[in-house]
Design an enzyme around this catalytic site. Structure first.
Site, PDB file in Angstrom:
ATOM      1  N   GLY A   1     -16.820 106.640  41.478  1.00 55.71           N
ATOM      2  CA  GLY A   1     -16.138 106.642  42.771  1.00 55.71           C
ATOM      3  C   GLY A   1     -16.894 105.892  43.855  1.00 55.71           C
ATOM      4  O   GLY A   1     -18.055 105.485  43.690  1.00 55.71           O
ATOM      5  N   HIS A   2     -16.236 105.755  44.998  1.00 55.49           N
ATOM      6  CA  HIS A   2     -16.807 105.026  46.132  1.00 55.49           C
ATOM      7  C   HIS A   2     -18.059 105.714  46.672  1.00 55.49           C
ATOM      8  O   HIS A   2     -18.181 106.929  46.638  1.00 55.49           O
ATOM      9  CB  HIS A   2     -15.769 104.856  47.243  1.00 55.49           C
ATOM     10  CG  HIS A   2     -15.276 106.146  47.826  1.00 55.49           C
ATOM     11  ND1 HIS A   2     -14.233 106.857  47.293  1.00 55.49           N
ATOM     12  CD2 HIS A   2     -15.713 106.852  48.885  1.00 55.49           C
ATOM     13  CE1 HIS A   2     -14.029 107.939  48.006  1.00 55.49           C
ATOM     14  NE2 HIS A   2     -14.919 107.970  48.976  1.00 55.49           N
ATOM     15  N   ASN A   3     -19.002 104.900  47.129  1.00 54.49           N
ATOM     16  CA  ASN A   3     -20.262 105.334  47.756  1.00 54.49           C
ATOM     17  C   ASN A   3     -21.219 106.042  46.806  1.00 54.49           C
ATOM     18  O   ASN A   3     -22.186 106.663  47.247  1.00 54.49           O
ATOM     19  CB  ASN A   3     -20.009 106.231  48.971  1.00 54.49           C
ATOM     20  CG  ASN A   3     -19.225 105.536  50.054  1.00 54.49           C
ATOM     21  OD1 ASN A   3     -19.244 104.315  50.164  1.00 54.49           O
ATOM     22  ND2 ASN A   3     -18.511 106.303  50.831  1.00 54.49           N
TER      23      ASN A   3
END
Length: 185
Positions: free
Chosen positions: A111-113
């Site tokens: 996922g993002h980050n």
């Protein structure tokens, strides 16, 4: 694109992205805009680096969901291998990162980050929620789910089919749903 790279058929490299020396991109790889792939990496068929993260919010009138734009990037460090049909989402504002020497199996969602440290091993069908932090030398078994904002300490081991819902301290082995420390019997 660096020296001695192998770029196979149907590969797409977005604007202002970089691919380091000696890296191999197998057929169908997509590297989104503003993403960086290190030296001597291998990305197998149909890997996607830099897709938008999964983020939505309710519209002001409450009638539908509105997509949240992700303007960050993905930084993949040197000597990383990423298995077929894995997706690594771009950060919302900053970078999603994969540390040097990490190996990611087929069908993994990052996922993002997310921040993944060096020399980690992540097995197939693992899903890593947004903003997870994984330290160096972590091992994650197949079919594991990790909820967003979790921290996994260095040299931790997560058993297959685990559901990680809490931070995992360094050096511990966890297993189960919800995942918890493995007990010696």
């Amino acid at each position: 694109i660096g020296d001695r790279c192998t770029i196979q058929g149907n590969v797409d490299i977005g604007r202002e992205s970089t691919v380091g020396d000696g890296t191999v991109l197998h057929p169908g790889v997509v590297v989104g805009a503003y993403c960086n792939i290190g030296r001597n990496c291998i990305l197998f068929a149909n890997v996607v680096v830099g897709a938008d993260g999964f983020g939505y919010r309710p519209a002001e009138d409450g009638s539908h969901l509105v997509k949240m734009i992700h303007v960050g990037r993905v930084d993949i460090h040197d000597e990383v291998e990423i298995g077929a049909t894995t997706c690594i989402d771009r950060g919302k504002f900053a970078a999603t990162t994969v540390g040097k020497g990490t190996k990611i199996d087929n069908h993994v969602q990052v996922g993002h980050n997310v921040k993944i440290g060096q020399n980690c091993v992540i097995a197939a069908y693992t899903g890593i929620g947004g903003s997870v932090q994984i330290a160096d030398w972590v091992q994650i078994g197949a079919f594991t789910g990790i909820t967003p904002h979790i921290k996994i300490g260095s040299e931790a081991k997560i058993g297959a089919k685990s559901g990680v819902m809490n931070d995992v301290p360094a050096g511990e082995s966890w297993l189960g749903v919800p995942a918890g420390p493995v007990r010696n019997t």
